[in-house]
Design a protein around this motif. Structure first.
Motif, PDB file in Angstrom:
ATOM      1  N   ALA A  18      23.272  43.896  31.997  1.00 47.74           N
ATOM      2  CA  ALA A  18      24.582  43.300  31.701  1.00 47.74           C
ATOM      3  C   ALA A  18      25.081  42.424  32.840  1.00 47.74           C
ATOM      4  O   ALA A  18      24.789  42.670  34.007  1.00 47.74           O
ATOM      5  CB  ALA A  18      25.590  44.407  31.415  1.00 47.74           C
ATOM      6  N   ALA A  19      25.840  41.393  32.451  1.00 48.78           N
ATOM      7  CA  ALA A  19      26.510  40.541  33.436  1.00 48.78           C
ATOM      8  C   ALA A  19      27.869  40.162  32.866  1.00 48.78           C
ATOM      9  O   ALA A  19      28.043  40.102  31.639  1.00 48.78           O
ATOM     10  CB  ALA A  19      25.690  39.291  33.721  1.00 48.78           C
ATOM     11  N   ALA A  20      28.837  39.952  33.754  1.00 43.40           N
ATOM     12  CA  ALA A  20      30.195  39.642  33.299  1.00 43.40           C
ATOM     13  C   ALA A  20      30.927  38.874  34.379  1.00 43.40           C
ATOM     14  O   ALA A  20      30.561  38.931  35.556  1.00 43.40           O
ATOM     15  CB  ALA A  20      30.945  40.938  32.986  1.00 43.40           C
ATOM     16  N   VAL A  21      31.976  38.169  33.958  1.00 39.46           N
ATOM     17  CA  VAL A  21      32.859  37.520  34.923  1.00 39.46           C
ATOM     18  C   VAL A  21      34.270  38.032  34.685  1.00 39.46           C
ATOM     19  O   VAL A  21      34.757  38.054  33.544  1.00 39.46           O
ATOM     20  CB  VAL A  21      32.828  35.975  34.790  1.00 39.46           C
ATOM     21  CG1 VAL A  21      33.737  35.341  35.840  1.00 39.46           C
ATOM     22  CG2 VAL A  21      31.403  35.443  34.923  1.00 39.46           C
ATOM     23  N   VAL A  22      34.891  38.501  35.767  1.00 36.19           N
ATOM     24  CA  VAL A  22      36.258  39.024  35.694  1.00 36.19           C
ATOM     25  C   VAL A  22      37.111  38.250  36.689  1.00 36.19           C
ATOM     26  O   VAL A  22      36.656  37.955  37.798  1.00 36.19           O
ATOM     27  CB  VAL A  22      36.251  40.549  36.018  1.00 36.19           C
ATOM     28  CG1 VAL A  22      37.655  41.055  36.305  1.00 36.19           C
ATOM     29  CG2 VAL A  22      35.641  41.333  34.855  1.00 36.19           C
ATOM     30  N   ARG A  23      38.331  37.915  36.277  1.00 33.44           N
ATOM     31  CA  ARG A  23      39.217  37.137  37.160  1.00 33.44           C
ATOM     32  C   ARG A  23      40.573  37.820  37.277  1.00 33.44           C
ATOM     33  O   ARG A  23      41.095  38.338  36.293  1.00 33.44           O
ATOM     34  CB  ARG A  23      39.403  35.731  36.597  1.00 33.44           C
ATOM     35  CG  ARG A  23      40.371  34.869  37.403  1.00 33.44           C
ATOM     36  CD  ARG A  23      40.410  33.452  36.879  1.00 33.44           C
ATOM     37  NE  ARG A  23      39.258  32.678  37.347  1.00 33.44           N
ATOM     38  CZ  ARG A  23      38.917  31.478  36.857  1.00 33.44           C
ATOM     39  NH1 ARG A  23      39.620  30.935  35.882  1.00 33.44           N
ATOM     40  NH2 ARG A  23      37.885  30.832  37.350  1.00 33.44           N
ATOM     41  N   GLY A  24      41.126  37.804  38.473  1.00 36.66           N
ATOM     42  CA  GLY A  24      42.477  38.354  38.638  1.00 36.66           C
ATOM     43  C   GLY A  24      42.659  39.047  39.961  1.00 36.66           C
ATOM     44  O   GLY A  24      42.017  38.706  40.958  1.00 36.66           O
ATOM     45  N   VAL A  25      43.555  40.046  39.930  1.00 39.63           N
ATOM     46  CA  VAL A  25      43.857  40.853  41.114  1.00 39.63           C
ATOM     47  C   VAL A  25      43.696  42.311  40.689  1.00 39.63           C
ATOM     48  O   VAL A  25      43.626  42.590  39.485  1.00 39.63           O
ATOM     49  CB  VAL A  25      45.304  40.580  41.614  1.00 39.63           C
ATOM     50  CG1 VAL A  25      45.445  39.159  42.135  1.00 39.63           C
ATOM     51  CG2 VAL A  25      46.338  40.841  40.518  1.00 39.63           C
ATOM     52  N   PRO A  26      43.652  43.246  41.641  1.00 38.69           N
ATOM     53  CA  PRO A  26      43.437  44.642  41.232  1.00 38.69           C
ATOM     54  C   PRO A  26      44.463  45.154  40.225  1.00 38.69           C
ATOM     55  O   PRO A  26      44.136  45.968  39.359  1.00 38.69           O
ATOM     56  CB  PRO A  26      43.532  45.408  42.563  1.00 38.69           C
ATOM     57  CG  PRO A  26      43.046  44.416  43.579  1.00 38.69           C
ATOM     58  CD  PRO A  26      43.571  43.089  43.115  1.00 38.69           C
ATOM     59  N   ASP A  27      45.702  44.638  40.281  1.00 41.81           N
ATOM     60  CA  ASP A  27      46.725  45.124  39.345  1.00 41.81           C
ATOM     61  C   ASP A  27      46.788  44.347  38.046  1.00 41.81           C
ATOM     62  O   ASP A  27      47.679  44.567  37.223  1.00 41.81           O
ATOM     63  CB  ASP A  27      48.099  45.104  40.014  1.00 41.81           C
ATOM     64  CG  ASP A  27      48.309  46.381  40.809  1.00 41.81           C
ATOM     65  OD1 ASP A  27      47.759  47.424  40.401  1.00 41.81           O
ATOM     66  OD2 ASP A  27      48.991  46.314  41.852  1.00 41.81           O
ATOM     67  N   GLY A  28      45.866  43.427  37.843  1.00 42.69           N
ATOM     68  CA  GLY A  28      45.874  42.667  36.597  1.00 42.69           C
ATOM     69  C   GLY A  28      44.687  41.719  36.549  1.00 42.69           C
ATOM     70  O   GLY A  28      44.737  40.633  37.120  1.00 42.69           O
ATOM     71  N   ALA A  29      43.633  42.153  35.902  1.00 34.78           N
ATOM     72  CA  ALA A  29      42.440  41.306  35.832  1.00 34.78           C
ATOM     73  C   ALA A  29      42.066  41.083  34.376  1.00 34.78           C
ATOM     74  O   ALA A  29      42.367  41.898  33.503  1.00 34.78           O
ATOM     75  CB  ALA A  29      41.291  41.964  36.589  1.00 34.78           C
ATOM     76  N   THR A  30      41.408  39.959  34.118  1.00 35.94           N
ATOM     77  CA  THR A  30      41.008  39.590  32.765  1.00 35.94           C
ATOM     78  C   THR A  30      39.491  39.436  32.723  1.00 35.94           C
ATOM     79  O   THR A  30      38.892  38.913  33.666  1.00 35.94           O
ATOM     80  CB  THR A  30      41.633  38.212  32.411  1.00 35.94           C
ATOM     81  OG1 THR A  30      43.017  38.275  32.724  1.00 35.94           O
ATOM     82  CG2 THR A  30      41.468  37.852  30.951  1.00 35.94           C
ATOM     83  N   ILE A  31      38.917  39.855  31.614  1.00 37.93           N
ATOM     84  CA  ILE A  31      37.474  39.673  31.433  1.00 37.93           C
ATOM     85  C   ILE A  31      37.242  38.284  30.841  1.00 37.93           C
ATOM     86  O   ILE A  31      37.692  37.999  29.726  1.00 37.93           O
ATOM     87  CB  ILE A  31      36.908  40.758  30.484  1.00 37.93           C
ATOM     88  CG1 ILE A  31      37.192  42.147  31.058  1.00 37.93           C
ATOM     89  CG2 ILE A  31      35.423  40.554  30.254  1.00 37.93           C
ATOM     90  CD1 ILE A  31      36.881  43.295  30.097  1.00 37.93           C
ATOM     91  N   LEU A  32      36.578  37.411  31.605  1.00 39.73           N
ATOM     92  CA  LEU A  32      36.307  36.061  31.088  1.00 39.73           C
ATOM     93  C   LEU A  32      35.052  36.062  30.223  1.00 39.73           C
ATOM     94  O   LEU A  32      34.930  35.277  29.295  1.00 39.73           O
ATOM     95  CB  LEU A  32      36.145  35.068  32.241  1.00 39.73           C
ATOM     96  CG  LEU A  32      37.359  34.877  33.171  1.00 39.73           C
ATOM     97  CD1 LEU A  32      37.098  33.745  34.153  1.00 39.73           C
ATOM     98  CD2 LEU A  32      38.627  34.594  32.368  1.00 39.73           C
ATOM     99  N   SER A  33      34.110  36.938  30.545  1.00 39.33           N
ATOM    100  CA  SER A  33      32.900  37.068  29.711  1.00 39.33           C
ATOM    101  C   SER A  33      32.253  38.409  30.017  1.00 39.33           C
ATOM    102  O   SER A  33      32.423  38.954  31.107  1.00 39.33           O
ATOM    103  CB  SER A  33      31.910  35.935  30.003  1.00 39.33           C
ATOM    104  OG  SER A  33      31.428  36.053  31.327  1.00 39.33           O
TER     105      SER A  33
END
Ligand code: KG4
Ligand code: ZN
Length: 364
Positions: A18-33
């Motif tokens: 598996a591979a994924a990209v996550v963006r944000g900060v520890p208190d609010g992150a979003t899964i981009l893929s």
């Protein structure tokens, strides 16, 4: 204020590449893929995960899933701040495939490398999906792991108890094999149990008579084997109803053990008077409807929130690894190219080691 980070995550510790990209900060992150390439078909004929086959398949697929994850997120390696990779615990050949890929990316691009404990990935998932406030209680139940963790911060885990032998998913898989049902066993046993009588066969609830939150599932599997054999000896074979009753009785026993031990773990956790009491579950077995129902009832009785991430984030994935890496990187933590792969890596290093190895690596 913490700056927004974009993290590439890689996971290959068991039978999912598996591979994924996550963006944000520890208190609010979003899964981009989030891309997961499973290996169920490759291991289907062997009744379990074959480490050598898994390692080869990871080595073949890991670059591909990384490329797919970046493409899905519409990003290139230039856009990421760091690469996070599962460095253990798990099947060493698979873990090495991911770690070598991540090191290659880090060496070629100069991007920082972060080694992530796979269990931390699972344990922090409620923060990624629902921003569940610390401290929360996590029941991690999968094919390779079973433990209660008190999660007080991104790197603060206290193990309250765990299995001393098999993981529940492993027990479901063995139960399915004993009854001639397909793999993975959990969904097959659950489906057969729907028309079964959970009270027909008296199966044991190992360790319930002992204090504490440790669990045992291997005796239950042996008891199922004996009960099956007694049933066959009695009637010359198993009817469809016998099978359904055996599945229902087995599933009820697992649910009872998990619910009773969760009650005890909750007592320990609630004694600390957490402001937002939450019991969270993760792992493939968290998909089981009877187990979920038992835990939901328990939470309602104790005024505790129940959190179960969507199934795709309960089972192995790289979004949880990217997010756990993001939490480490946000506080300035990273590893160099000397990062090692670790087949065993307990999350709570203060806790005494549990017994048992398990087919999918350490039940740390
Ligand atoms: O988390 P997971 O996908 O992989 C690891 O073990 O890391 O969990 C897979 C396990 C398998 O043993 C499977 O039989 C079990 O989760 N499982 C279930 C159910 N769905 C999957 N067990 C009980 N009931 C289910 N509905
Ligand atoms: Zn896992």
């Amino acid at each position: 204020m913490t700056r927004t980070l974009t993290i590439l995550g890689i996971e290959s510790s068991c039978d999912d590449t598996a591979a994924a990209v996550v963006r944000g900060v520890p208190d609010g992150a979003t899964i981009l893929s989030s891309v997961v390439h499973g290996q169920t078909a490759l291991h289907a004929g062997f009744g379990g995960v074959v480490p050598e086959i898994a390692a080869r398949a990871h080595a073949e697929k890991v670059d591909i899933v990384v490329e797919q994850a970046l493409n899905c997120a519409n990003l290139s390696l230039d856009d990421i701040d760091a690469v996070a990779v599962t460095a253990g615990p798990g099947l060493i050949g698979g873990v090495l495939s991911g770690v070598m890929c991540a090191k290659g990316i880090s060496a070629a691009t100069g991007k920082p490398l972060i080694g992530v404990n796979h269990l931390a990935g699972h344990a922090l998932t409620p923060r990624l999906t629902d921003r569940v406030p610390f401290p929360y209680l996590m029941l991690l139940v999968s094919g390779g792991h079973c433990q209660f963790l008190l999660v007080a911060g991104p790197g603060d885990f206290t193990r309250l108890g765990g299995t001393i032998d098999d993981a529940p998913g492993e027990a479901f898989d063995k139960a399915a094999r004993l009854l001639g049902l397909p793999q993975p066993g959990g969904p097959a046993v659950q489906a057969a149990a729907e028309t079964g009588n959970p009270a027909r066969f008296a199966l044991p609830r190992p360790l319930l008579d002992r204090p504490g939150c440790d669990m045992s599932f291997s005796g239950l599997k042996t008891a199922l084997l004996r009960t099956r054999d007694a049933c066959i000896a009695d009637k010359g074979g198993l009817t469809r109803q016998d099978r359904a009753d055996l599945c229902a009785s087995f599933q009820r026993a697992v649910a009872d053990i998990l619910a009773e031990k969760s009650r005890r773990a909750l007592d320990l956790y609630l004694a600390k008077t957490p402001p937002h009491a939450t019991l969270a579950v993760a792992g493939g077995v968290a998909a089981n409807t009877e187990i979920r129902a038992a835990l939901t009832t328990l939470c309602a009785e104790t005024g505790t929130d129940f959190n179960a991430p969507p199934l795709a984030l309960c089972t192995d994935n790289a979004a949880m690894i990217a997010y756990a890496g993001l939490c480490r990187f946000a506080v300035g933590d990273q590893d160099g190219l000397a990062l090692s792969a670790r087949p065993r890596w307990p999350l709570d290093t203060r806790a005494a080691p549990l017994l048992g190895g398990g087919r999918k690596g350490a039940k740390a």
